[in-house]
Write a protein that holds these residues in place. Structure first.
Motif: not given
Ligand code: 3PG
Length: 226
Positions: A84, A30-31, A119-120, A34, A176-177, A108
Motif C-alpha cells: 500500500r 500515510r498511504h 484488527f479492524r 487500503s 503507516h498510521g 506497520e
Molecule cells: O486499518 C488498518 O488496517 C490498520 O490501522 C493499519 O493501518 P495502516 O493501513 O496505516 O498500516
C-alpha cells in the motif's frame, strides 16, 4: 514626541525557520486508503503482516498526493515492505523520476493474531481487548503483537538511518498510521497514541537533526479536500 529613526541603527527581523545544518527534512505520508477487510477473505500476508492493496479511494489519494508534490524537490522517496505504500508513492515517483527505496524498519506495527484484517473487525466490534488497547495505548495488548518498546526502537532506527543517509536533503517517506504516530510520539515524548490516527494520504513533517527531532506539521490533508 517620537524620536526620528537612526538609519545607522541595526534592526532585527523575526527569524524564519531553517533546518539546522546536517538535518534531514522528512515528509511522512500515510498511504492511501487500503482495501476493506472481509472475514471470509483475509489479506495476503508479507512476513506475517497484512498486505492489502489500495482501495479505489486510495488510488485517487495517491494521484492527489502526486499533484500536490509533483513540482517540489525531493532527493529521495521511501516506501515500506507493504504494497500500500509503494502503490501510493507510484504516481509521485513517476512524476519526479525517482525510484523509491525500501525502509523495512518503517513497516506497520505487527499485530500478531489480529493481522490480516482482524484488527479492524475487533475495533469495529468494540472487542474488550481492543478497548483495552486504546485505553492503555499499547499495541502489545493484541494477542501475539509486537512489543511496543521493540516497535518504538525499530521506528527510531529507521528514521535515524534515513536521516543519516540524507543530511541536508528532503525526503518523502510513505509509511503507516501506527508508524507516523510513533515517530511523533518519539519526537515530542507525548502519550504513546497522541498522534495515532493520521488520515490516509496525509502529510506530517519532522526535521531530524541527531537526537533533536523537530515537528513541523501533522496530518495536512489540504490536497485531499479541494
Ligand atoms: O486499518 C488498518 O488496517 C490498520 O490501522 C493499519 O493501518 P495502516 O493501513 O496505516 O498500516
Amino acid at each position: 514626541m517620537t524620536m526620528p529613526e537612526d538609519p545607522a541603527e541595526p534592526e532585527y527581523r523575526q527569524r524564519r525557520f531553517t533546518a539546522p545544518p546536517g538535518a534531514a527534512d522528512l515528509l511522512l505520508i500515510r498511504h492511501g486508503e487500503s482495501a476493506p477487510a472481509r472475514p471470509s477473505k483475509p489479506f495476503p500476508l508479507v512476513d506475517g503482516q497484512g498486505d492489502p492493496e489500495l482501495a479505489p479511494e486510495g488510488l485517487v489519494q495517491a494521484d492527489l498526493i502526486a499533484r500536490r508534490l509533483g513540482e517540489e524537490h525531493f532527493d529521495a522517496l521511501y516506501v515500506t515492505t507493504l504494497r500500500r505504500t509503494a502503490q501510493t508513492a507510484a504516481p509521485l515517483a513517476e512524476r519526479l523520476g525517482l525510484t523509491p527505496r525500501v525502509c523495512p524498519e518503517l513497516r506497520e506495527i505487527f499485530l500478531g493474531e489480529w493481522e490480516g484484517g482482524v484488527f479492524r473487525q475487533k475495533v469495529a466490534d468494540r472487542d474488550p481487548l481492543a478497548e483495552k488497547l486504546w485505553a492503555e495505548e499499547r499495541w502489545g495488548v493484541a494477542p501475539g503483537a509486537e512489543d511496543d518498546e521493540v516497535f518504538a526502537a525499530r521506528v527510531r532506527a529507521g528514521i535515524e538511518r534515513i536521516a543519516a543517509d540524507h543530511a541536508d536533503q528532503r525526503v518523502a517517506v510513505f509509511t503507516h498510521g501506527g508508524v507516523i504516530g510513533q515517530v511523533l510520539a518519539l519526537a515530542t515524548r507525548s502519550r504513546p497514541f497522541a498522534f495515532v490516527g493520521a488520515d490516509n494520504g496525509s502529510f506530517s513533517q519532522v526535521v531530524v537533526h541527531g537526537p533533536q527531532w523537530i515537528v513541523r506539521g501533522y496530518n495536512d490533508i489540504a490536497h485531499l479536500t479541494t
